[in-house]
Design an enzyme around this catalytic site. Sequence first.
Site, short mmCIF file in Angstrom:
data_model
loop_
_atom_site.label_atom_id
_atom_site.label_comp_id
_atom_site.label_asym_id
_atom_site.label_seq_id
_atom_site.Cartn_x
_atom_site.Cartn_y
_atom_site.Cartn_z
N HIS A 13 0.82 -1.21 0.00
CA HIS A 13 0.00 0.00 0.00
C HIS A 13 0.86 1.26 0.00
CE1 HIS A 13 -3.81 -2.09 0.42
NE2 HIS A 13 -3.31 -2.81 1.41
N GLU A 19 -6.47 -12.73 5.59
CA GLU A 19 -7.20 -11.49 5.81
C GLU A 19 -8.53 -11.41 5.06
OE1 GLU A 19 -4.60 -8.32 4.60
OE2 GLU A 19 -3.66 -9.54 3.05
N ASP A 37 -8.55 -5.75 6.59
CA ASP A 37 -9.15 -6.42 5.45
C ASP A 37 -10.12 -7.52 5.88
OD1 ASP A 37 -8.16 -5.41 2.82
OD2 ASP A 37 -6.22 -5.74 3.75
N GLN A 54 -0.21 -13.75 4.98
CA GLN A 54 -1.31 -13.01 5.58
C GLN A 54 -2.64 -13.68 5.27
OE1 GLN A 54 -0.41 -8.70 4.44
NE2 GLN A 54 -1.41 -8.53 6.43
#
Length: 253
Positions: free
Chosen positions: A44, A146, A172, A144
Amino acid sequence: MMNDTQQLFQPSEPATGNWISIGHPAVAEICSEGFDFVVIDTEHTAMGLETIENMLRAVHDDTASIVRIPSNDPVRIKRVLDLGVAGLMIPMIETGEQAEQAVKAMQYPPEGTRGVAPARASDYGRTFGEYFETADDELVTVLQIETKRGVENAEDIVSVDGVDAVIIGHGDLSASLDIFGEWTDERFESALDSIVTAAQDNGKPVGMLATDHEGIHRWVDAGVDFLLVGADIAYLSAGSDAAREEFEELVGK
């Protein structure tokens, strides 16, 4: 070039990390002081490979450098590994098959599919033979989980050989459950507990990111094994706001 983080991420062995989103070596130098590891986020942020490389140079030698890449892309995995990281964090893993793909991309043949070439990770080729022999065992693969689908397949994900740790992307995950930011919602707490239980039952440490003191207490209480206890942008914005508000209160603005 590479920190040995295999001993760092162990079930019930708390490790403390710091999250870095600002692409400047000075930030990496400041935020790595005293921490077991840092995560440099490139999912991000606008960071390119050159920026990551310079930030890795600034991270303290006794702090492990982990980079979160944008996606489960074997080409991106290869290129970031060649920069000389201690491990990678790979987002949005939803199935056992995706976990297997990530592990293969992290490893050299014959076990994996990582391309073979000298780079910064092997001191620009000076230690490439040694690096080739040890990288598969020393690099850390953090996946991850999520999404709702990831929760449903958590057992399959954490049981994949070569997955060293998992981290729960709570933002998320809550969005995927249509309860964004509602950390006390029963659906979120159930999903969180499901991942933690699956990971720990398979001997895999599980971690999270906290951005404030309340979050640190909340996720420790949830039973995580390691925690990112803050983020550079959170420190900067909180400190900036606090200083301005203190002045405005004093002068009655």
